[in-house]
Scaffold this motif. Structure first.
Motif, PDB file in Angstrom:
ATOM      1  N   UNK A  37       0.843  -1.198   0.000  1.00 39.96           N
ATOM      2  CA  UNK A  37       0.000   0.000   0.000  1.00 39.96           C
ATOM      3  C   UNK A  37       0.874   1.242   0.000  1.00 39.96           C
ATOM      4  N   UNK A  38       0.428   2.280  -0.698  1.00 39.30           N
ATOM      5  CA  UNK A  38       1.125   3.564  -0.692  1.00 39.30           C
ATOM      6  C   UNK A  38       0.243   4.597  -0.002  1.00 39.30           C
ATOM      7  N   UNK A  39       0.831   5.326   0.930  1.00 36.36           N
ATOM      8  CA  UNK A  39       0.109   6.360   1.660  1.00 36.36           C
ATOM      9  C   UNK A  39       1.005   7.590   1.800  1.00 36.36           C
ATOM     10  N   UNK A  40       0.370   8.732   2.068  1.00 37.74           N
ATOM     11  CA  UNK A  40       1.111   9.961   2.359  1.00 37.74           C
ATOM     12  C   UNK A  40       0.656  10.499   3.704  1.00 37.74           C
ATOM     13  N   UNK A  41       1.630  10.919   4.515  1.00 34.87           N
ATOM     14  CA  UNK A  41       1.339  11.499   5.825  1.00 34.87           C
ATOM     15  C   UNK A  41       1.974  12.881   5.882  1.00 34.87           C
ATOM     16  N   UNK A  42       1.191  13.873   6.283  1.00 32.92           N
ATOM     17  CA  UNK A  42       1.724  15.227   6.449  1.00 32.92           C
ATOM     18  C   UNK A  42       2.222  15.370   7.887  1.00 32.92           C
ATOM     19  N   UNK A  43       3.528  15.619   8.027  1.00 32.03           N
ATOM     20  CA  UNK A  43       4.114  15.853   9.353  1.00 32.03           C
ATOM     21  C   UNK A  43       4.097  17.358   9.595  1.00 32.03           C
ATOM     22  N   UNK A  44       3.202  17.792  10.460  1.00 25.12           N
ATOM     23  CA  UNK A  44       3.059  19.221  10.741  1.00 25.12           C
ATOM     24  C   UNK A  44       4.033  19.653  11.840  1.00 25.12           C
ATOM     25  N   UNK A  45       4.774  20.710  11.572  1.00 23.68           N
ATOM     26  CA  UNK A  45       5.718  21.240  12.559  1.00 23.68           C
ATOM     27  C   UNK A  45       5.008  22.281  13.418  1.00 23.68           C
ATOM     28  N   UNK A  46       4.829  21.955  14.684  1.00 21.40           N
ATOM     29  CA  UNK A  46       4.182  22.884  15.609  1.00 21.40           C
ATOM     30  C   UNK A  46       5.252  23.662  16.374  1.00 21.40           C
ATOM     31  N   UNK A  47       5.248  24.975  16.219  1.00 16.24           N
ATOM     32  CA  UNK A  47       6.247  25.816  16.881  1.00 16.24           C
ATOM     33  C   UNK A  47       6.029  25.808  18.390  1.00 16.24           C
ATOM     34  N   UNK A  48       7.102  25.567  19.110  1.00 13.11           N
ATOM     35  CA  UNK A  48       7.022  25.529  20.569  1.00 13.11           C
ATOM     36  C   UNK A  48       8.356  26.006  21.142  1.00 13.11           C
ATOM     37  N   UNK A  49       8.461  25.976  22.452  1.00 13.62           N
ATOM     38  CA  UNK A  49       9.696  26.318  23.146  1.00 13.62           C
ATOM     39  C   UNK A  49       9.983  25.172  24.113  1.00 13.62           C
ATOM     40  N   UNK A  50      11.137  24.526  23.949  1.00 11.91           N
ATOM     41  CA  UNK A  50      11.453  23.389  24.811  1.00 11.91           C
ATOM     42  C   UNK A  50      11.678  23.861  26.243  1.00 11.91           C
ATOM     43  N   UNK A  51      11.715  22.918  27.165  1.00 14.96           N
ATOM     44  CA  UNK A  51      11.851  23.253  28.584  1.00 14.96           C
ATOM     45  C   UNK A  51      13.124  24.055  28.864  1.00 14.96           C
ATOM     46  N   UNK A  52      14.234  23.618  28.267  1.00 16.48           N
ATOM     47  CA  UNK A  52      15.505  24.300  28.522  1.00 16.48           C
ATOM     48  C   UNK A  52      15.518  25.712  27.943  1.00 16.48           C
ATOM     49  N   UNK A  53      15.025  25.864  26.725  1.00 13.80           N
ATOM     50  CA  UNK A  53      15.007  27.193  26.105  1.00 13.80           C
ATOM     51  C   UNK A  53      14.024  28.114  26.819  1.00 13.80           C
ATOM     52  N   UNK A  54      12.976  27.549  27.359  1.00 17.70           N
ATOM     53  CA  UNK A  54      12.023  28.336  28.146  1.00 17.70           C
ATOM     54  C   UNK A  54      12.706  28.864  29.406  1.00 17.70           C
ATOM     55  N   UNK A  55      13.531  28.031  30.014  1.00 19.68           N
ATOM     56  CA  UNK A  55      14.286  28.465  31.199  1.00 19.68           C
ATOM     57  C   UNK A  55      15.261  29.576  30.845  1.00 19.68           C
ATOM     58  N   UNK A  56      15.976  29.364  29.736  1.00 19.11           N
ATOM     59  CA  UNK A  56      16.951  30.370  29.306  1.00 19.11           C
ATOM     60  C   UNK A  56      16.259  31.701  29.029  1.00 19.11           C
ATOM     61  N   UNK A  57      15.094  31.641  28.389  1.00 21.56           N
ATOM     62  CA  UNK A  57      14.337  32.860  28.085  1.00 21.56           C
ATOM     63  C   UNK A  57      13.919  33.577  29.361  1.00 21.56           C
ATOM     64  N   UNK A  58      13.763  32.825  30.433  1.00 21.71           N
ATOM     65  CA  UNK A  58      13.388  33.406  31.720  1.00 21.71           C
ATOM     66  C   UNK A  58      14.597  33.754  32.569  1.00 21.71           C
ATOM     67  N   UNK A  59      15.780  33.849  31.937  1.00 20.49           N
ATOM     68  CA  UNK A  59      17.035  34.217  32.615  1.00 20.49           C
ATOM     69  C   UNK A  59      17.454  33.212  33.691  1.00 20.49           C
ATOM     70  N   UNK A  60      17.088  31.947  33.490  1.00 20.83           N
ATOM     71  CA  UNK A  60      17.482  30.887  34.417  1.00 20.83           C
ATOM     72  C   UNK A  60      18.994  30.700  34.376  1.00 20.83           C
ATOM     73  N   UNK A  61      19.597  30.499  35.540  1.00 18.17           N
ATOM     74  CA  UNK A  61      21.026  30.197  35.555  1.00 18.17           C
ATOM     75  C   UNK A  61      21.379  29.355  36.775  1.00 18.17           C
ATOM     76  N   UNK A  62      22.369  28.503  36.599  1.00 13.15           N
ATOM     77  CA  UNK A  62      22.834  27.609  37.658  1.00 13.15           C
ATOM     78  C   UNK A  62      24.200  28.020  38.195  1.00 13.15           C
ATOM     79  N   UNK A  63      24.878  28.903  37.463  1.00 17.74           N
ATOM     80  CA  UNK A  63      26.226  29.292  37.887  1.00 17.74           C
ATOM     81  C   UNK A  63      26.577  30.674  37.340  1.00 17.74           C
TER      82      UNK A  63
END
Length: 233
Positions: free
Chosen positions: A109-135
């Motif tokens: 069988x042949x099929x086509x699937x559309x992989x939709x890219x949903x824009x988001x912010x990963x956990x780490x980048x969200x922390x960085x955006x919030x000026x998170x720092x460990x050192x």
């Protein structure tokens, strides 16, 4: 007796359960596969979220994500071949070839699937955006430095942090605060901060100094510390 499809009259096979392949597909659900799937893409670091985890984007991960959605119904799946075609809008078309059998007869069988890219912010980048720092890396000079000296050390620190960023997503400078004797760089990842501070200290005879401050407890009740690495030139 010549075999034919009782539904459409077609006389060429393969025939499955007395019907031609095309009519069989209309009568029986051979496989289950979505027309589209949505995958979160971090707009900052470009990683994607797969099974709840943020991972570096790769074709293999996208292929595995599509394969996981292919379920056999009447068709016994033997293999799944997938080819990806990126689109200009950031989405991707997955061309899927499903190879299997029904009643011991090989079918594809042949099929086509559309992989939709949903824009988001990963956990780490969200922390960085919030000026998170460990050192904090403190760069200090024995004598009042010139702007050129400060700028040179800043560029060197940024260069070293870029190398660490390839290994750890939190390895990023979230803020730089200038001081009349140097500057402070707030770093998202303490391990990277230690490595970079040690490499900065290699350029001087002064030993790197380390201090820490208790900032609280994590969700498991383990104490959390924020570190300061002092490098003096």
């Amino acid at each position: 007796m010549k075999e034919f499809c009782p539904r459409c009259g077609k006389e060429t096979g393969p025939f499955v359960r007395g019907f031609c392949f095309e009519c069989m597909r209309e009568k029986v659900k051979l496989v289950e596969i979505p027309e589209n799937i949505e995958i979160e893409h971090c707009k900052h670091c470009k990683r994607i979220r797969i099974e709840g985890k943020w991972k570096p984007l790769s074709n293999w991960l996208l292929i595995d994500a599509v394969k996981a959605k292919v379920k056999g119904k009447e068709l016994v799946i033997k293999d799944t071949e997938i080819e990806l075609f990126p689109l200009e809008d950031g989405n991707t078309i997955a061309s899927v070839k499903i190879i299997g059998s029904i009643d011991s007869k090989a079918l594809a069988l042949d099929r086509e699937v559309l992989i939709k890219a949903k824009t988001a912010l990963c956990d780490d980048c969200s922390r960085i955006a919030g000026s998170y720092y460990e050192a904090t890396i403190q760069i200090r000079f024995s004598k009042k430095p010139t702007e050129e000296e400060i700028e040179k050390k800043m560029l060197r620190l940024q260069e070293l942090m870029k190398q660490q960023k390839k290994k750890r997503s939190l390895a990023e400078i979230t803020k730089i605060v200038k001081d009349r004797h140097g500057f402070d760089a707030l770093i998202g990842d303490k391990k990277s901060a230690k490595i970079v501070a040690e490499r900065m200290a290699n350029a001087t005879t002064n030993p790197m100094k380390v201090s820490s401050t208790l900032t609280g407890l994590d969700r498991n009740g383990v104490e959390k510390y924020r570190f300061t690495f002092l490098v003096r030139f």
